[in-house]
Design a protein around this motif. Structure first.
Motif, PDB file in Angstrom:
ATOM      1  N   LYS A 269       8.950  -2.161  -1.741  1.00 37.68           N
ATOM      2  CA  LYS A 269       7.940  -3.180  -2.206  1.00 37.68           C
ATOM      3  C   LYS A 269       6.387  -2.880  -1.598  1.00 37.68           C
ATOM      4  O   LYS A 269       5.415  -3.284  -2.514  1.00 37.68           O
ATOM      5  CB  LYS A 269       8.575  -4.563  -1.658  1.00 37.68           C
ATOM      6  N   ALA A 270       6.351  -2.606  -0.338  1.00 41.51           N
ATOM      7  CA  ALA A 270       4.982  -2.409   0.245  1.00 41.51           C
ATOM      8  C   ALA A 270       4.549  -1.031  -0.299  1.00 41.51           C
ATOM      9  O   ALA A 270       3.313  -1.069  -0.878  1.00 41.51           O
ATOM     10  CB  ALA A 270       5.170  -2.254   1.678  1.00 41.51           C
ATOM     11  N   ARG A 271       5.113  -0.141  -0.549  1.00 37.54           N
ATOM     12  CA  ARG A 271       4.709   1.070  -0.996  1.00 37.54           C
ATOM     13  C   ARG A 271       4.202   1.208  -2.678  1.00 37.54           C
ATOM     14  O   ARG A 271       3.125   1.743  -2.834  1.00 37.54           O
ATOM     15  CB  ARG A 271       5.669   2.392  -0.532  1.00 37.54           C
ATOM     16  N   ALA A 272       5.093   0.296  -3.160  1.00 36.22           N
ATOM     17  CA  ALA A 272       4.919   0.554  -4.538  1.00 36.22           C
ATOM     18  C   ALA A 272       3.614  -0.500  -4.798  1.00 36.22           C
ATOM     19  O   ALA A 272       2.909  -0.381  -5.713  1.00 36.22           O
ATOM     20  CB  ALA A 272       6.338  -0.377  -5.260  1.00 36.22           C
ATOM     21  N   SER A 273       3.401  -1.612  -3.924  1.00 39.16           N
ATOM     22  CA  SER A 273       2.435  -2.515  -4.155  1.00 39.16           C
ATOM     23  C   SER A 273       0.872  -1.799  -4.089  1.00 39.16           C
ATOM     24  O   SER A 273      -0.015  -1.649  -4.844  1.00 39.16           O
ATOM     25  CB  SER A 273       2.518  -3.626  -3.257  1.00 39.16           C
ATOM     26  N   ALA A 274       1.047  -0.943  -2.931  1.00 38.09           N
ATOM     27  CA  ALA A 274      -0.256  -0.169  -2.581  1.00 38.09           C
ATOM     28  C   ALA A 274      -0.243   0.700  -3.675  1.00 38.09           C
ATOM     29  O   ALA A 274      -1.707   1.129  -4.051  1.00 38.09           O
ATOM     30  CB  ALA A 274      -0.183   0.351  -1.296  1.00 38.09           C
ATOM     31  N   TYR A 275       0.646   1.647  -4.117  1.00 32.71           N
ATOM     32  CA  TYR A 275       0.223   2.683  -4.950  1.00 32.71           C
ATOM     33  C   TYR A 275      -0.125   1.983  -6.605  1.00 32.71           C
ATOM     34  O   TYR A 275      -0.831   2.783  -7.242  1.00 32.71           O
ATOM     35  CB  TYR A 275       1.358   3.645  -5.080  1.00 32.71           C
ATOM     36  N   ASN A 276       0.657   1.008  -6.936  1.00 33.31           N
ATOM     37  CA  ASN A 276       0.326   0.344  -8.180  1.00 33.31           C
ATOM     38  C   ASN A 276      -1.105  -0.152  -8.363  1.00 33.31           C
ATOM     39  O   ASN A 276      -1.757  -0.053  -9.239  1.00 33.31           O
ATOM     40  CB  ASN A 276       1.302  -0.817  -8.457  1.00 33.31           C
TER      41      ASN A 276
ATOM     42  N   LEU B 286      -3.531   0.915  -6.634  1.00 35.29           N
ATOM     43  CA  LEU B 286      -4.463   2.032  -6.833  1.00 35.29           C
ATOM     44  C   LEU B 286      -4.487   2.754  -8.107  1.00 35.29           C
ATOM     45  O   LEU B 286      -5.549   3.010  -8.712  1.00 35.29           O
ATOM     46  CB  LEU B 286      -4.169   3.240  -5.779  1.00 35.29           C
ATOM     47  N   LYS B 287      -3.281   2.708  -8.766  1.00 30.87           N
ATOM     48  CA  LYS B 287      -3.065   3.416 -10.200  1.00 30.87           C
ATOM     49  C   LYS B 287      -3.787   2.206 -11.053  1.00 30.87           C
ATOM     50  O   LYS B 287      -4.259   2.662 -12.042  1.00 30.87           O
ATOM     51  CB  LYS B 287      -1.306   3.479 -10.372  1.00 30.87           C
ATOM     52  N   GLY B 288      -3.390   1.149 -10.800  1.00 33.10           N
ATOM     53  CA  GLY B 288      -4.019   0.239 -11.827  1.00 33.10           C
ATOM     54  C   GLY B 288      -5.616   0.180 -11.729  1.00 33.10           C
ATOM     55  O   GLY B 288      -6.268   0.029 -12.871  1.00 33.10           O
ATOM     56  N   ASN B 289      -6.361   0.115 -10.805  1.00 33.55           N
ATOM     57  CA  ASN B 289      -7.779   0.553 -10.692  1.00 33.55           C
ATOM     58  C   ASN B 289      -8.218   1.602 -11.241  1.00 33.55           C
ATOM     59  O   ASN B 289      -9.377   1.531 -11.829  1.00 33.55           O
ATOM     60  CB  ASN B 289      -8.304   0.385  -9.029  1.00 33.55           C
ATOM     61  N   LEU B 290      -7.606   2.531 -11.239  1.00 35.42           N
ATOM     62  CA  LEU B 290      -7.993   3.963 -11.662  1.00 35.42           C
ATOM     63  C   LEU B 290      -7.655   3.754 -13.117  1.00 35.42           C
ATOM     64  O   LEU B 290      -8.671   4.168 -14.008  1.00 35.42           O
ATOM     65  CB  LEU B 290      -7.006   5.121 -11.071  1.00 35.42           C
TER      66      LEU B 290
ATOM     67  N   PHE C  39       0.377  10.625  -4.095  1.00 37.87           N
ATOM     68  CA  PHE C  39       1.678  11.184  -4.844  1.00 37.87           C
ATOM     69  C   PHE C  39       2.802  11.954  -4.322  1.00 37.87           C
ATOM     70  O   PHE C  39       3.995  11.306  -4.248  1.00 37.87           O
ATOM     71  CB  PHE C  39       1.205  12.004  -5.998  1.00 37.87           C
ATOM     72  N   GLY C  40       2.494  13.068  -3.601  1.00 32.67           N
ATOM     73  CA  GLY C  40       3.333  13.879  -2.829  1.00 32.67           C
ATOM     74  C   GLY C  40       4.112  13.091  -2.045  1.00 32.67           C
ATOM     75  O   GLY C  40       5.521  13.061  -1.911  1.00 32.67           O
TER      76      GLY C  40
END
Length: 406
Positions: A161-168, A170-174, A300-301
């Motif tokens: 949940k924590a990792r997905a929230s942070a990555y999502n 970042l991905k959403g802003n991009l 990503f990696g």
């Protein structure tokens, strides 16, 4: 992917006889399933009350751990985006093999240890299942082992949940920035289209406007733009950019004529874009996009590696829960001393109904000989209102972990 039926039946004179009967009934005279023995170690039984309570807890834990496995698998697919065809090759399990390592040292021996082998596909892991003694010590009680699995799955779920929230985020802003630089000229960012030379800047009286004109109206624009308002600078228009539908024109006029120009342009179906040339803001937007894109590539990696490792951990924990459930239900149904054979069946899809009939004929006698047979009793594993009942212990393992076909 693949569906397995994990079943158990009480041992005849030997557990091997139980196995041989199943093989004769399902494979040697027909092709109903592919079978393998499912090895469950000698676990601590405990009391009947503990087993009954644990059966309910394991059912809930089974559902929870399965959900964690599917969440990690699904998020792997989301992260890989356009490479979803490679999802399955990343959903592997790190098979563990227990080796007996012996070394004389002051008359002491090194105990058995668990050594991780190369990752294997899920079918291989299930069909060659070996209990992981290091992660789930069999000297512990069944309750303690289930708690180890529960804590492990909960930790993976929380970390996901924590990792997905942070990555999502970042991905959403991009994606928001990328959308600004895509789409039609009516909505997209103009920062990467216009240049400083396209504008009259720092003038007290003049201003440069940007107008989106449909391609079918290019001729009309050239004929009329100077007359859309007073004080439009003659021959000041210039085509800066065009896509499949429209063109972006610049035009220079006096500031006092802006409102009138916008009104007349709208009447002629020309769209004035609200845009002020600000080099610092445009530079900041480009830098932000570069930063976000770089951060996404950096994350990503490590994220994919984390997903691979923790998918394996969650999947292995899930199969151990299945093994625990088979053990507990087998003891509850078949009684003590512990004497049952756990078997893994991979049904032939065309013959599932026939396989179910053969298994019923093979084990229907267990209804009258099982230790607990009153279906009206509220006993875990025997509640007919909650699940279909079979005379043998049965659990399904569905390896179709994704919501889409790859």
């Amino acid at each position: 992917m693949t569906e397995f039926w994990l079943i158990s039946a009480p041992g005849e004179k030997t557990c091997q006889q139980t196995w041989d009967k199943l093989m004769v009934a399902t494979t040697r005279t027909n092709n109903l399933s592919t079978n393998t023995k499912f090895n469950i170690p000698d676990l601590k039984v405990g009391t009947l009350d503990v087993l009954v309570g644990l059966s309910d807890e394991l059912a809930k834990l089974d559902t929870f751990v399965e959900s964690v496995v599917k969440k990690v698998a699904q998020y792997m697919a989301d992260v890989l985006e356009d490479s979803r065809d490679k999802v399955q090759e990343n959903l592997l399990a790190n098979g563990c093999k227990t080796l007996q390592l012996r070394r004389s040292f002051l008359s002491k021996r090194v105990p058995m240890v668990s050594v991780c082998l190369c990752p294997v596909d899920l079918v291989t892991y299930i069909t060659r299942f070996q209990w992981d003694m290091a992660k789930y010590p069999i000297k512990q009680s069944l309750k303690n082992i289930s708690e180890i699995v529960s804590k492990q799955a909960t930790q993976i779920d929380n970390d996901l949940k924590a990792r997905a929230s942070a990555y999502n985020n970042l991905k959403g802003n991009l994606q928001n920035l990328e959308r600004k630089n895509a789409g039609s000229l009516l909505t997209r960012s103009l920062a990467d289209i216009v240049k400083k030379d396209d504008f009259v800047l720092d003038s007290e009286y003049l201003v440069t406007m940007l107008v989106v004109v449909p391609k079918t109206s290019f001729v009309d624009w050239q004929k009329t733009y100077e007359t859309l308002a007073e004080m439009v600078v003659p021959r000041s228009t210039k085509l800066l950019f065009e896509d499949n539908d429209s063109g972006l024109f610049s035009v220079t006029l006096f500031r006092k004529a802006v409102d009138d120009f916008k009104h007349k342009a709208r009447e002629n179906k020309f769209t004035v874009r609200d845009f002020q040339y600000n080099e610092e803001e445009m530079k900041a937007d480009k830098e932000e996009m570069t930063r976000l894109s770089t951060d996404k590539k950096k994350q990503f990696g490590p994220l994919v590696r984390w997903l691979k490792v923790n998918f394996s951990e969650a999947f292995i924990a899930w199969i151990h829960i299945k093994a625990l459930r088979v053990f507990v239900e087998s003891v509850l149904r078949y009684g003590l001393p512990v004497n049952f054979q756990a078997m893994l069946l991979q049904p032939n899809k065309k013959n599932m109904k026939k396989l179910r009939e053969v298994l019923y004929d093979l084990y229907k006698h267990l209804d009258s000989s099982a230790a607990i047979i009153d279906a009206s009793m509220d006993i875990p594993g025997l509640n007919l209102s909650q699940q279909e009942y079979y005379p043998y212990v049965y659990y399904k393992i569905d390896c179709n972990l994704l919501d889409f076909k790859v």
